[in-house]
Motif scaffolding. Structure first.
Motif, PDB file in Angstrom:
ATOM      1  N   HIS A   1       0.866  -1.184   0.000  1.00 59.18           N
ATOM      2  CA  HIS A   1       0.000   0.000   0.000  1.00 59.18           C
ATOM      3  C   HIS A   1       0.895   1.224   0.000  1.00 59.18           C
ATOM      4  CE1 HIS A   1       1.047  -0.692   4.242  1.00 59.18           C
ATOM      5  NE2 HIS A   1       0.894   0.610   4.413  1.00 59.18           N
ATOM      6  N   PHE A   2       0.300   2.400  -0.184  1.00 60.12           N
ATOM      7  CA  PHE A   2       1.090   3.624  -0.046  1.00 60.12           C
ATOM      8  C   PHE A   2       0.262   4.665   0.689  1.00 60.12           C
ATOM      9  CE2 PHE A   2      -1.049   3.957  -4.172  1.00 60.12           C
ATOM     10  CZ  PHE A   2      -1.550   5.242  -4.176  1.00 60.12           C
ATOM     11  N   HIS A   3       0.969   5.625   1.264  1.00 58.97           N
ATOM     12  CA  HIS A   3       0.317   6.745   1.927  1.00 58.97           C
ATOM     13  C   HIS A   3       0.484   7.971   1.037  1.00 58.97           C
ATOM     14  CE1 HIS A   3      -0.142   4.189   5.366  1.00 58.97           C
ATOM     15  NE2 HIS A   3       1.140   3.903   5.334  1.00 58.97           N
ATOM     16  N   PRO A   4      -0.627   8.516   0.536  1.00 56.78           N
ATOM     17  CA  PRO A   4      -0.515   9.637  -0.400  1.00 56.78           C
ATOM     18  C   PRO A   4       0.083  10.903   0.227  1.00 56.78           C
ATOM     19  CG  PRO A   4      -2.833   9.030  -0.035  1.00 56.78           C
ATOM     20  CD  PRO A   4      -2.003   8.033   0.700  1.00 56.78           C
TER      21      PRO A   4
ATOM     22  N   GLY B   1      13.869  -0.125  13.473  1.00 53.82           N
ATOM     23  CA  GLY B   1      12.892   0.580  12.655  1.00 53.82           C
ATOM     24  C   GLY B   1      13.413   0.871  11.265  1.00 53.82           C
ATOM     25  N   THR B   2      12.483   1.229  10.381  1.00 49.67           N
ATOM     26  CA  THR B   2      12.846   1.586   9.015  1.00 49.67           C
ATOM     27  C   THR B   2      11.850   2.606   8.483  1.00 49.67           C
ATOM     28  OG1 THR B   2      13.498   0.693   6.849  1.00 49.67           O
ATOM     29  CG2 THR B   2      11.521  -0.240   7.864  1.00 49.67           C
ATOM     30  N   VAL B   3      12.160   3.130   7.308  1.00 52.02           N
ATOM     31  CA  VAL B   3      11.340   4.214   6.767  1.00 52.02           C
ATOM     32  C   VAL B   3      10.726   3.831   5.419  1.00 52.02           C
ATOM     33  CG1 VAL B   3      13.225   5.408   5.571  1.00 52.02           C
ATOM     34  CG2 VAL B   3      11.296   6.735   6.454  1.00 52.02           C
ATOM     35  N   PHE B   4       9.507   4.321   5.174  1.00 52.92           N
ATOM     36  CA  PHE B   4       8.841   4.150   3.883  1.00 52.92           C
ATOM     37  C   PHE B   4       8.534   5.554   3.354  1.00 52.92           C
ATOM     38  CE2 PHE B   4       7.377   0.636   6.692  1.00 52.92           C
ATOM     39  CZ  PHE B   4       8.132  -0.367   6.118  1.00 52.92           C
ATOM     40  N   PRO B   5       9.252   5.980   2.310  1.00 55.08           N
ATOM     41  CA  PRO B   5       9.065   7.345   1.815  1.00 55.08           C
ATOM     42  C   PRO B   5       7.632   7.594   1.337  1.00 55.08           C
ATOM     43  CG  PRO B   5      11.061   6.370   0.912  1.00 55.08           C
ATOM     44  CD  PRO B   5      10.303   5.260   1.593  1.00 55.08           C
ATOM     45  N   GLN B   6       7.190   8.837   1.462  1.00 62.81           N
ATOM     46  CA  GLN B   6       5.851   9.236   1.030  1.00 62.81           C
ATOM     47  C   GLN B   6       5.573   8.734  -0.389  1.00 62.81           C
ATOM     48  OE1 GLN B   6       5.077  13.408   1.481  1.00 62.81           O
ATOM     49  NE2 GLN B   6       3.122  13.336   0.428  1.00 62.81           N
ATOM     50  N   GLY B   7       4.447   8.089  -0.567  1.00 65.20           N
ATOM     51  CA  GLY B   7       4.036   7.628  -1.892  1.00 65.20           C
ATOM     52  C   GLY B   7       4.648   6.303  -2.321  1.00 65.20           C
ATOM     53  N   SER B   8       5.640   5.802  -1.602  1.00 69.33           N
ATOM     54  CA  SER B   8       6.239   4.525  -2.007  1.00 69.33           C
ATOM     55  C   SER B   8       5.285   3.379  -1.685  1.00 69.33           C
ATOM     56  CB  SER B   8       7.580   4.304  -1.301  1.00 69.33           C
ATOM     57  OG  SER B   8       7.397   4.125   0.099  1.00 69.33           O
ATOM     58  N   ILE B   9       5.306   2.356  -2.529  1.00 71.67           N
ATOM     59  CA  ILE B   9       4.504   1.151  -2.274  1.00 71.67           C
ATOM     60  C   ILE B   9       5.298   0.289  -1.298  1.00 71.67           C
ATOM     61  CG2 ILE B   9       3.530  -0.938  -3.286  1.00 71.67           C
ATOM     62  CD1 ILE B   9       3.182   0.593  -5.902  1.00 71.67           C
ATOM     63  N   HIS B  10       4.698  -0.029  -0.158  1.00 65.50           N
ATOM     64  CA  HIS B  10       5.467  -0.753   0.856  1.00 65.50           C
ATOM     65  C   HIS B  10       4.631  -1.825   1.545  1.00 65.50           C
ATOM     66  CE1 HIS B  10       3.743   2.811   2.911  1.00 65.50           C
ATOM     67  NE2 HIS B  10       3.619   2.004   3.963  1.00 65.50           N
ATOM     68  N   PHE B  11       5.316  -2.724   2.240  1.00 66.14           N
ATOM     69  CA  PHE B  11       4.640  -3.835   2.929  1.00 66.14           C
ATOM     70  C   PHE B  11       5.445  -4.209   4.160  1.00 66.14           C
ATOM     71  CE2 PHE B  11       7.662  -7.189   2.183  1.00 66.14           C
ATOM     72  CZ  PHE B  11       8.357  -6.742   1.069  1.00 66.14           C
ATOM     73  N   GLN B  12       4.786  -4.941   5.077  1.00 65.76           N
ATOM     74  CA  GLN B  12       5.485  -5.587   6.187  1.00 65.76           C
ATOM     75  C   GLN B  12       4.934  -6.999   6.326  1.00 65.76           C
ATOM     76  OE1 GLN B  12       3.429  -2.779   7.853  1.00 65.76           O
ATOM     77  NE2 GLN B  12       4.755  -1.333   6.763  1.00 65.76           N
ATOM     78  N   GLN B  13       5.836  -7.927   6.573  1.00 69.04           N
ATOM     79  CA  GLN B  13       5.455  -9.337   6.719  1.00 69.04           C
ATOM     80  C   GLN B  13       6.020  -9.858   8.032  1.00 69.04           C
ATOM     81  OE1 GLN B  13       4.180 -12.298   4.511  1.00 69.04           O
ATOM     82  NE2 GLN B  13       4.244 -12.953   6.638  1.00 69.04           N
ATOM     83  N   ASN B  14       5.136 -10.284   8.943  1.00 67.80           N
ATOM     84  CA  ASN B  14       5.578 -10.940  10.176  1.00 67.80           C
ATOM     85  C   ASN B  14       6.108 -12.318   9.807  1.00 67.80           C
ATOM     86  OD1 ASN B  14       5.938 -11.974  12.749  1.00 67.80           O
ATOM     87  ND2 ASN B  14       3.729 -12.188  13.177  1.00 67.80           N
ATOM     88  N   LEU B  15       7.393 -12.560  10.068  1.00 66.33           N
ATOM     89  CA  LEU B  15       8.001 -13.838   9.687  1.00 66.33           C
ATOM     90  C   LEU B  15       7.865 -14.872  10.795  1.00 66.33           C
ATOM     91  CD1 LEU B  15      11.301 -12.497   8.034  1.00 66.33           C
ATOM     92  CD2 LEU B  15       9.194 -13.219   6.899  1.00 66.33           C
TER      93      LEU B  15
END
Ligand SMILES: *[C@@H]1O[C@H](CO)[C@@H](O)[C@H](O)[C@H]1NC(C)=O
Length: 273
Positions: free
Chosen positions: A144-147, A184-198
């Protein structure tokens, strides 16, 4: 060629993330929900921890955010906030505990509790919001992304989490990293990103976003399900794999966020899918 690859990836994602019957224990809720919690459609979180009284976050009064947005300055805004706090219509704290957010319907893989201007009016004018993300074992926060916001996400449980993003056209290789507790890590504005619990146990991450109204757009859900089928078809290069006969089924199988997880994790953790 590109579209072929996309179709395969999209199909794989849809298939591996297919939600099935509810009932996965949502034991990320640390305290047992108290009787004060309003009933919700969500399965009651199972917990063996000490019972804690959980009060549901208050719903902001109609028109309050609009009023705050039109105050001439910050002092005026906070005077209004102060009077609302005094009458108990809003709170100075936000509880991320899923039990305090019964209005959110969890997906098969968990849920996101976002404190933003609309449900936590004190954020009005501050340019910031925050999310508590509660993952079931293997839970996947689907791409998903955050506009309107960049996100800084920190894992707070003793688990492993894969995260990644694709920035934008022009630099489309995936950036990814695996987080452990307190990383922690960063997801730049508008980038498509995900998190997966392993992990085969629940996980929790807390994220800050630099907008009081960050918004979210789920990529597969909004593209494949919500764009006109003819446009999707053309964008995908008129694939044989998705056609008029199976498209409805295909769309139906796309899960709501968070999704159950990737196949490898579900198998390793003996989770039915
Ligand atoms: C991480 O990113 C690289 C390339 O950017 C990609 O080849 C790889 O598949 C990604 N790994 C995972 C586990 O997503």
């Amino acid at each position: 060629m590109l579209s072929k690859t996309f179709i395969i990836a999209a199909l794989a994602a849809a298939v591996t993330a297919t939600p099935i019957a509810q009932g996965q224990s949502s034991s990320w809720a640390s305290g047992a929900p108290a009787a004060t919690v309003a009933p919700s459609s969500a399965p009651a979180p199972v917990s063996t921890g000490a019972p804690a009284a959980v009060a549901v976050n208050p719903t902001a009064p109609d028109g309050l955010v609009a009023k705050l947005l039109t105050e001439p300055n910050t002092v005026g805004r906070f005077k209004e906030i102060q009077s609302q706090l005094a009458t108990g219509t809003i709170n100075l704290k936000f509880d991320f505990n899923p039990a305090a957010n019964p209005a959110i319907t969890p997906g098969a893989g968990g849920q996101v509790d976002l404190a933003q201007r609309a449900n936590f009016p004190i954020l009005t004018g501050t340019g910031i919001s925050a999310a508590g993300i509660f993952f079931n074992p293997c839970g996947l926060n689907t791409p998903h992304f955050h506009p309107r916001a960049t996100e800084f996400l920190t894992l707070v449980t003793d688990t492993k989490m894969l995260s990644g993003f694709v920035l934008e056209n022009g630099l489309v290789s995936e950036f990814n990293t695996t987080l452990t507790k307190y990383q922690g890590t960063v997801f730049p504005q508008g980038s498509i990103h995900f998190q997966q619990n392993l992990d085969c146990q629940p996980a929790v991450a807390i994220a800050g976003l630099n907008s009081e109204d960050p918004g979210a757009s789920s990529v597969a859900q909004n593209f494949i399900v919500n764009i006109d089928p003819e446009i999707v078809d053309a964008t995908l290069g008129f694939p044989n794999e998705i056609n008029a006969d199976n498209f409805a089924q295909f769309k139906k199988n796309i899960p709501t966020p968070l999704a159950k997880g990737v196949e490898e994790c579900l198998q390793r953790c003996h989770i039915a899918y």
